[in-house]
Design an enzyme around this catalytic site. Structure first.
Site, PDB file in Angstrom:
ATOM      1  N   HIS A   1      -4.089   2.230  -1.282  1.00 52.91           N
ATOM      2  CA  HIS A   1      -4.908   3.155  -0.494  1.00 52.91           C
ATOM      3  C   HIS A   1      -6.380   2.751  -0.534  1.00 52.91           C
ATOM      4  O   HIS A   1      -7.058   2.710   0.495  1.00 52.91           O
ATOM      5  CB  HIS A   1      -4.776   4.574  -1.060  1.00 52.91           C
ATOM      6  CG  HIS A   1      -3.431   5.191  -0.882  1.00 52.91           C
ATOM      7  ND1 HIS A   1      -2.776   5.245   0.329  1.00 52.91           N
ATOM      8  CD2 HIS A   1      -2.600   5.800  -1.775  1.00 52.91           C
ATOM      9  CE1 HIS A   1      -1.620   5.854   0.189  1.00 52.91           C
ATOM     10  NE2 HIS A   1      -1.484   6.198  -1.090  1.00 52.91           N
TER      11      HIS A   1
ATOM     12  N   HIS B   1      -0.003   1.392  -6.263  1.00 48.22           N
ATOM     13  CA  HIS B   1       0.114   2.229  -5.066  1.00 48.22           C
ATOM     14  C   HIS B   1      -1.252   2.795  -4.675  1.00 48.22           C
ATOM     15  O   HIS B   1      -1.658   2.740  -3.502  1.00 48.22           O
ATOM     16  CB  HIS B   1       1.118   3.356  -5.367  1.00 48.22           C
ATOM     17  CG  HIS B   1       1.226   4.394  -4.295  1.00 48.22           C
ATOM     18  ND1 HIS B   1       2.342   4.537  -3.504  1.00 48.22           N
ATOM     19  CD2 HIS B   1       0.364   5.378  -3.889  1.00 48.22           C
ATOM     20  CE1 HIS B   1       2.165   5.543  -2.668  1.00 48.22           C
ATOM     21  NE2 HIS B   1       0.977   6.067  -2.886  1.00 48.22           N
ATOM     22  N   GLU B   2      -1.975   3.336  -5.650  1.00 49.43           N
ATOM     23  CA  GLU B   2      -3.284   3.929  -5.364  1.00 49.43           C
ATOM     24  C   GLU B   2      -4.306   2.866  -4.953  1.00 49.43           C
ATOM     25  O   GLU B   2      -5.162   3.123  -4.108  1.00 49.43           O
ATOM     26  CB  GLU B   2      -3.790   4.704  -6.577  1.00 49.43           C
ATOM     27  CG  GLU B   2      -2.889   5.847  -7.002  1.00 49.43           C
ATOM     28  CD  GLU B   2      -2.636   6.843  -5.886  1.00 49.43           C
ATOM     29  OE1 GLU B   2      -3.540   7.045  -5.054  1.00 49.43           O
ATOM     30  OE2 GLU B   2      -1.535   7.412  -5.843  1.00 49.43           O
TER      31      GLU B   2
ATOM     32  N   ASP C   1       1.236  11.232   1.230  1.00 51.04           N
ATOM     33  CA  ASP C   1       1.030  10.166   2.216  1.00 51.04           C
ATOM     34  C   ASP C   1       1.742  10.454   3.535  1.00 51.04           C
ATOM     35  O   ASP C   1       1.176  10.259   4.615  1.00 51.04           O
ATOM     36  CB  ASP C   1       1.520   8.836   1.638  1.00 51.04           C
ATOM     37  CG  ASP C   1       0.740   8.434   0.401  1.00 51.04           C
ATOM     38  OD1 ASP C   1      -0.396   8.919   0.235  1.00 51.04           O
ATOM     39  OD2 ASP C   1       1.270   7.648  -0.413  1.00 51.04           O
TER      40      ASP C   1
END
Length: 326
Positions: free
Chosen positions: A78, A74-75, A173
């Site tokens: 980004h 997930h990170e 987010d």
């Protein structure tokens, strides 16, 4: 040049002794904070209390690590989308409450912020869809057993991660997506104020829910959202104040120290032997280029804090006179 997929952590990365350094993944320092061990201890104790089985404890720990691997992806979602917009990531850190990707700067374009913020939940949705398709195509779900439990658990975990991160609790987010939407309508500072206020109200809800529901992780998330929202709001206000001062200083320069030079006379000849050396020796090769417009001579100076303090008796000190660009 594309960074390697994996590289060992550097000496600079290892300065933080409160983290386990995984290395540089795609050029980004990746680490696990030492407090993450508390999560593993809590999972082990709670699983043992419920099942009284070592196998159950090992399964619970392995499943938790798999979920946090999804958080790590997930990170990276980004970070990689931010790189597409020219913004690098200082480091990625796994914490007990999740992951944090520290960008070098916040995106100024609302569309870039929206894409960067939405990339993380999109990764979790993609992982859930991929696991669901693999489980259905291979018959894992129909066959049952431990593998089916793992696949189903990871599908639901990724869906929950994506949906929870889309809650508009700034600076999560969803809150950043909300700020990006509001920035195009109200401006950066006002949008940050609205997002921070909404985030803090939701943080209070998280905290109450966690206290009465017996979920300490949710209480930690509430505390993080509350304080991080205030920090982001303060940073946005400082940046806006700095930009306002910079624009006021530029206007003051134009009004007082941008002198017409239509003849294109080289000022070095009129200011003694020290100025004749040119700005290269005193200010490096960058200063040698001078202004682009030959009709003006720019002057570096120490500007007063306000235009009201500028007068004939309190003019700023001239540091260097720049010649027109030839």
């Amino acid at each position: 040049m594309n960074p390697p997929l994996f590289a060992k952590p550097t000496a600079t990365d290892r300065r933080d002794r409160w983290s386990w350094h995984l290395g540089r993944i795609l050029g980004i320092p990746t680490r696990i904070h030492a407090s993450f061990a508390l999560v593993l201890v809590w999972i082990g104790i709670s699983t043992w209390s419920a099942a009284h089985s070592s196998a159950a404890v090992l399964f619970g720990l392995a499943f938790s690590l798999a979920v946090f691997a999804c958080v790590l992806l997930h990170e990276f979602g980004h970070a990689l989308v931010a790189r597409r917009f020219g913004i690098e990531t200082r480091r990625i850190t796994l914490l007990p409450i999740g992951g944090v990707a520290e960008l070098e700067r916040s995106p100024e374009d609302p569309r870039a912020e929206m894409w960067i913020a939405g990339a993380g939940p999109a990764v979790n949705f993609a992982i859930a869809a991929a696991l669901g398709l693999v489980g259905a195509a291979t018959g894992i779900f129909a066959g049952g057993g431990l593998l089916a439990v793992v696949f189903q658990g990871l599908v639901w975990a990724n869906l929950m991660l994506a949906l929870f991160n889309l809650v508009p609790a700034f600076p999560m987010d969803g809150g950043r997506v909300f700020r990006a939407w509001a920035t195009s309508r109200y401006g950066r500072v006002r949008a940050t104020e609205l997002a921070a206020k909404l985030g803090r109200w939701l943080a209070v809800g998280f905290g109450v829910w966690g206290l009465f529901g017996g979920n300490p992780v949710l209480v930690l998330v509430a505390a993080f959202v509350w304080f991080a929202a205030g920090r982001e709001l303060a940073a946005a206000r400082r940046l806006a104040a700095f930009e306002g001062q910079r624009q006021a200083r530029a206007q003051w320069i134009d009004a007082h120290y941008r002198r017409p030079n239509p003849q294109g006379v080289d000022p070095r000849a009129a200011h003694g032997p020290r100025a004749a050396h040119g700005p290269r020796a005193a200010h490096g090769p960058r200063a040698a280029h001078g202004p682009r417009d030959p009709r003006y001579v720019d002057v570096h100076f120490q500007a007063p804090r306000s235009s009201a303090s500028a007068s004939a008796t309190s003019r700023p000190r001239v540091v260097q006179l720049w010649p027109p660009h030839r």
